[in-house]
Design a protein around this motif. Structure first.
Motif, PDB file in Angstrom:
ATOM      1  N   GLU A 171       9.020  53.276   4.531  1.00 29.49           N
ATOM      2  CA  GLU A 171       8.928  51.874   4.604  1.00 29.49           C
ATOM      3  C   GLU A 171       7.523  51.620   4.929  1.00 29.49           C
ATOM      4  O   GLU A 171       6.742  52.121   5.737  1.00 29.49           O
ATOM      5  N   LYS A 172       7.077  50.556   4.294  1.00 27.88           N
ATOM      6  CA  LYS A 172       5.697  50.404   4.499  1.00 27.88           C
ATOM      7  C   LYS A 172       5.413  48.673   4.662  1.00 27.88           C
ATOM      8  O   LYS A 172       6.520  47.994   4.247  1.00 27.88           O
ATOM      9  N   THR A 173       4.377  48.199   5.168  1.00 26.93           N
ATOM     10  CA  THR A 173       3.886  46.747   5.262  1.00 26.93           C
ATOM     11  C   THR A 173       2.543  46.607   5.375  1.00 26.93           C
ATOM     12  O   THR A 173       1.855  47.397   5.735  1.00 26.93           O
ATOM     13  N   LYS A 174       2.138  45.396   4.722  1.00 26.51           N
ATOM     14  CA  LYS A 174       0.706  44.885   4.843  1.00 26.51           C
ATOM     15  C   LYS A 174       0.452  44.609   6.324  1.00 26.51           C
ATOM     16  O   LYS A 174       1.177  44.080   7.049  1.00 26.51           O
ATOM     17  N   TYR A 199      -3.270  53.058   6.596  1.00 28.15           N
ATOM     18  CA  TYR A 199      -4.066  53.490   5.410  1.00 28.15           C
ATOM     19  C   TYR A 199      -4.672  52.359   4.551  1.00 28.15           C
ATOM     20  O   TYR A 199      -4.196  50.999   4.587  1.00 28.15           O
ATOM     21  N   ARG A 200      -5.579  52.433   4.011  1.00 29.83           N
ATOM     22  CA  ARG A 200      -6.345  51.362   3.121  1.00 29.83           C
ATOM     23  C   ARG A 200      -5.488  51.370   1.778  1.00 29.83           C
ATOM     24  O   ARG A 200      -5.476  52.543   1.054  1.00 29.83           O
ATOM     25  N   ARG A 201      -5.282  50.392   1.327  1.00 30.37           N
ATOM     26  CA  ARG A 201      -4.913  50.025  -0.063  1.00 30.37           C
ATOM     27  C   ARG A 201      -4.839  48.307  -0.428  1.00 30.37           C
ATOM     28  O   ARG A 201      -3.943  47.738   0.070  1.00 30.37           O
ATOM     29  N   ASP A 202      -5.943  48.009  -0.993  1.00 29.23           N
ATOM     30  CA  ASP A 202      -6.138  46.561  -0.908  1.00 29.23           C
ATOM     31  C   ASP A 202      -5.869  45.955   0.502  1.00 29.23           C
ATOM     32  O   ASP A 202      -5.211  44.997   0.796  1.00 29.23           O
ATOM     33  N   GLY A 203      -6.772  46.355   1.201  1.00 26.38           N
ATOM     34  CA  GLY A 203      -6.663  46.173   2.753  1.00 26.38           C
ATOM     35  C   GLY A 203      -5.927  47.082   3.424  1.00 26.38           C
ATOM     36  O   GLY A 203      -5.869  48.191   2.972  1.00 26.38           O
ATOM     37  N   TRP A 204      -5.484  47.070   4.741  1.00 25.19           N
ATOM     38  CA  TRP A 204      -4.839  47.886   5.262  1.00 25.19           C
ATOM     39  C   TRP A 204      -3.195  47.909   5.428  1.00 25.19           C
ATOM     40  O   TRP A 204      -2.750  46.770   5.360  1.00 25.19           O
ATOM     41  N   ARG A 205      -2.416  49.058   5.576  1.00 17.94           N
ATOM     42  CA  ARG A 205      -1.290  48.940   5.553  1.00 17.94           C
ATOM     43  C   ARG A 205      -0.646  49.941   6.444  1.00 17.94           C
ATOM     44  O   ARG A 205      -1.159  50.947   6.756  1.00 17.94           O
ATOM     45  N   PHE A 206       0.702  49.629   6.856  1.00 19.96           N
ATOM     46  CA  PHE A 206       1.557  50.703   7.836  1.00 19.96           C
ATOM     47  C   PHE A 206       2.560  51.271   7.006  1.00 19.96           C
ATOM     48  O   PHE A 206       3.173  50.655   6.240  1.00 19.96           O
ATOM     49  N   GLY A 207       2.678  52.489   7.355  1.00 22.74           N
ATOM     50  CA  GLY A 207       3.868  53.272   6.584  1.00 22.74           C
ATOM     51  C   GLY A 207       4.791  54.168   7.858  1.00 22.74           C
ATOM     52  O   GLY A 207       4.017  54.958   8.472  1.00 22.74           O
ATOM     53  N   ALA A 208       5.982  54.091   7.670  1.00 26.05           N
ATOM     54  CA  ALA A 208       6.941  54.829   8.688  1.00 26.05           C
ATOM     55  C   ALA A 208       6.915  56.232   7.644  1.00 26.05           C
ATOM     56  O   ALA A 208       7.188  56.283   6.816  1.00 26.05           O
ATOM     57  N   VAL A 209       6.609  57.346   8.626  1.00 28.81           N
ATOM     58  CA  VAL A 209       6.647  58.623   8.042  1.00 28.81           C
ATOM     59  C   VAL A 209       7.872  59.503   8.419  1.00 28.81           C
ATOM     60  O   VAL A 209       8.703  59.452   7.602  1.00 28.81           O
ATOM     61  N   GLY A 210       7.810  60.152   9.653  1.00 27.51           N
ATOM     62  CA  GLY A 210       9.012  61.295  10.013  1.00 27.51           C
ATOM     63  C   GLY A 210       8.998  62.407   9.204  1.00 27.51           C
ATOM     64  O   GLY A 210       9.799  63.216   9.253  1.00 27.51           O
ATOM     65  N   GLN A 211       7.671  62.854   9.069  1.00 25.90           N
ATOM     66  CA  GLN A 211       7.576  64.298   8.219  1.00 25.90           C
ATOM     67  C   GLN A 211       7.118  65.293   9.314  1.00 25.90           C
ATOM     68  O   GLN A 211       6.410  65.153  10.306  1.00 25.90           O
ATOM     69  N   GLY A 212       8.177  66.566   9.319  1.00 32.54           N
ATOM     70  CA  GLY A 212       8.333  67.461  10.215  1.00 32.54           C
ATOM     71  C   GLY A 212       7.568  68.626   9.920  1.00 32.54           C
ATOM     72  O   GLY A 212       7.433  69.195   8.914  1.00 32.54           O
ATOM     73  N   TYR A 213       7.028  69.508  11.108  1.00 33.66           N
ATOM     74  CA  TYR A 213       6.465  70.587  11.016  1.00 33.66           C
ATOM     75  C   TYR A 213       7.076  71.811  11.664  1.00 33.66           C
ATOM     76  O   TYR A 213       6.716  71.442  13.205  1.00 33.66           O
ATOM     77  N   GLU A 214       7.881  72.912  11.336  1.00 33.64           N
ATOM     78  CA  GLU A 214       8.295  73.789  12.059  1.00 33.64           C
ATOM     79  C   GLU A 214       7.304  74.418  12.967  1.00 33.64           C
ATOM     80  O   GLU A 214       7.522  75.118  14.088  1.00 33.64           O
ATOM     81  N   GLU A 272      -7.866  66.328   3.137  1.00 34.79           N
ATOM     82  CA  GLU A 272      -7.291  65.457   2.064  1.00 34.79           C
ATOM     83  C   GLU A 272      -6.350  64.518   2.585  1.00 34.79           C
ATOM     84  O   GLU A 272      -5.596  64.579   3.544  1.00 34.79           O
ATOM     85  N   PRO A 273      -6.410  63.207   1.796  1.00 32.98           N
ATOM     86  CA  PRO A 273      -5.340  62.216   2.223  1.00 32.98           C
ATOM     87  C   PRO A 273      -4.038  62.428   2.022  1.00 32.98           C
ATOM     88  O   PRO A 273      -3.562  63.316   1.116  1.00 32.98           O
ATOM     89  N   ILE A 274      -3.090  62.025   2.970  1.00 30.41           N
ATOM     90  CA  ILE A 274      -1.592  62.176   2.774  1.00 30.41           C
ATOM     91  C   ILE A 274      -1.125  60.617   2.595  1.00 30.41           C
ATOM     92  O   ILE A 274      -1.740  59.751   3.328  1.00 30.41           O
ATOM     93  N   ALA A 275       0.030  60.574   2.512  1.00 30.75           N
ATOM     94  CA  ALA A 275       0.659  59.011   2.325  1.00 30.75           C
ATOM     95  C   ALA A 275       2.120  59.101   2.857  1.00 30.75           C
ATOM     96  O   ALA A 275       2.780  60.423   2.590  1.00 30.75           O
ATOM     97  N   ALA A 276       2.697  58.366   3.558  1.00 25.11           N
ATOM     98  CA  ALA A 276       4.063  58.307   3.900  1.00 25.11           C
ATOM     99  C   ALA A 276       4.943  57.475   3.266  1.00 25.11           C
ATOM    100  O   ALA A 276       5.961  57.117   3.633  1.00 25.11           O
TER     101      ALA A 276
END
Length: 459
Positions: A8-11, A129-144, A205-209
């Motif tokens: 989920e994300k928000t401006k 991250y930037r997209r039409d301004g700044w936004r926040f995204g909750a990720v939770g991506q894991g790396y073993e 490289e950019p990522i996104a959540a």
């Protein structure tokens, strides 16, 4: 207070925010990585501030850490800030969370899905991250494989980027001088005595959540261009907070009874990126703005499809509600125009209500599983969708061209507690790989923000 779901994300306003961790685990270290056209950079205990990304680690650095970010001072070369945690041992404890705060206090929090993260030694918690301004995204991506694997995924060299080893969980917290000037703190140059990390050979490289990375309607997809920001100041401005973008006035309306669409021509079994019109009669609900929508299920028991379409310019969020009117599954989370198909009650349940947050007009179509496109040879699409497989157990080749989550899950058509058959892919950004597709009939749910393809491999 808002609770974010994974993806989920928000401006955010173009001002200042606070990002605070509370994570339990064995031997933790907190990081903020900056990505963009510049080399991958990091803020951590050994380097607690960066003028380029306008980030300061102002407290903690291990299981509890607090970062301040002045968004107005982030350099134009930085497009994304990735907040992460590394551990010496796999697994993270219950109650681990991340808080997002602004000038008016806490904006929201994201409780980490630790029950699903028993083998991971590093996590991307959230990103700004930037997209039409700044936004926040909750990720939770894991790396073993730990922070080293995480850094490689961001496009960096771990030996060059990581300038501090994991810190024991019981280490004393540090309180370095912040990069952001605060009314009650007048610290020296926070970068003094901290060498810059060596440059990466190539840009990261950019990522996104984002759970749903704001796709346009499938027929109008265009490449995204990140908007610029003011160049970095020599010293950053006062640490005020950020708030989500103001939402337009809303006027909720919807049909209390669904309408029925005539049955269209049969759709092709493989084809274009657009979501096809349903191949079976659908219950259709039209409305505008926020609504708790009572629905008539298209099937008596088992899973069904929800096709969602939004025609607004701000947040479009859709949840299923359980019998206690608690939010259950996040079906869509986008900003602007949106269209996609989601799978409901695939693990059991009997959904009869949807919670819709929107600033404009929307349409909800309810479809039986048989309305899904059928995978036979190569099937292509764009954005979230659910398709059917009726063939034998086989190898499935998958591709994705996007910047956000690409998750492919399989479920039995009858639904229920034992319906989950497995996850075939779980990645961020571009993906190309193969996995084992179970014997059909089954449903394949795709979470994607870009173009994808599914190809059964014969033999």
């Amino acid at each position: 207070m808002r609770t974010f779901a994974m993806g989920e994300k928000t401006k955010l306003d173009d001002s200042a925010i606070g990002v605070e961790f509370e994570v339990s685990g064995e031997g933790l270290a907190a990081y903020c990585f900056s990505l963009g056209t510049a080399d991958l950079d990091v803020v951590c205990t050994a380097r607690p501030a960066s003028l380029t990304s306008a980030v300061a680690l102002v407290a903690g650095g291990a299981g509890t850490a607090e970062f301040h970010v002045d968004l107005s001072a982030v350099d134009d070369a930085v497009d994304r800030l990735v907040f992460a945690i590394g551990a010496q041992e796999p697994g993270f404890g219950a109650g681990s969370l991340i808080r997002l705060s602004g000038a008016d206090g806490e904006i929201g929090r994201f409780v980490l899905p630790v029950a699903d993260l028993t083998r991971e030694r590093a996590l991307i918690l959230a990103e700004v991250y930037r997209r039409d301004g700044w936004r926040f995204g909750a990720v939770g991506q894991g790396y073993e494989a730990g922070v080293e694997e995480l850094v490689r995924d961001l496009g960096g060299d771990p030996e060059q980027t990581l300038i501090v080893a994991a810190i024991p969980a019981d280490a004393e917290p540090v309180r370095p001088s912040p990069v952001i000037a605060r009314p009650d703190v007048a610290g020296p140059d926070p970068t003094a005595g901290h060498p810059e990390p060596q440059a990466n050979p190539e840009p990261a490289e950019p990522i996104a959540a984002e759970r749903d990375a704001e796709p346009a309607a499938p027929s109008e997809l265009v490449p995204e261009t990140a908007s610029g920001a003011e160049s970095a100041a020599e010293t950053a401005s006062a640490a005020s907070g950020a708030k989500p973008g103001a939402e337009a006035d809303r006027e909720p309306t919807s049909h209390t009874e669904p309408t029925r669409e005539p049955e269209p021509e049969p759709e092709p079994e493989s084809g274009s990126a657009a979501v096809e019109e349903p191949s079976a009669p659908a219950a259709v609900y039209d409305g505008r703005g926020d609504k708790v929508l009572s629905i008539t299920r298209p099937v008596e028991v088992g899973p069904f499809l929800v096709e969602l379409e939004a025609r607004g310019s701000d947040n479009f969020v859709v949840w299923t509600l359980d019998a206690d009117l608690e939010t259950d599954k996040l079906l869509a989370n986008a900003i602007g125009a949106y269209r996609g198909r989601a799978l409901v009650d695939e693990r059991g349940g009997h959904t009869s209500r949807l919670k819709i947050e929107a600033d404009g007009e929307w349409t909800v179509r309810l479809l039986a599983p048989g309305a899904a496109r059928v995978l036979t040879d190569r099937l292509t699409g764009s954005g979230p969708e659910t398709v059917r497989w009726t063939g034998p157990r086989t190898v499935l080749a998958m591709t994705h061209a996007g910047v956000s989550n690409f998750i492919v899950g399989t479920f039995a058509e009858h639904g229920g507690d034992e319906a989950y058959l497995g996850t075939l892919a779980n990645a961020i950004g571009d993906y190309e790989g193969e996995s084992i597709l179970p014997k059909g009939p089954c449903l394949i749910e795709l979470e994607a923000d870009g173009d994808w393809s599914l190809t059964p491999v014969a033999g």
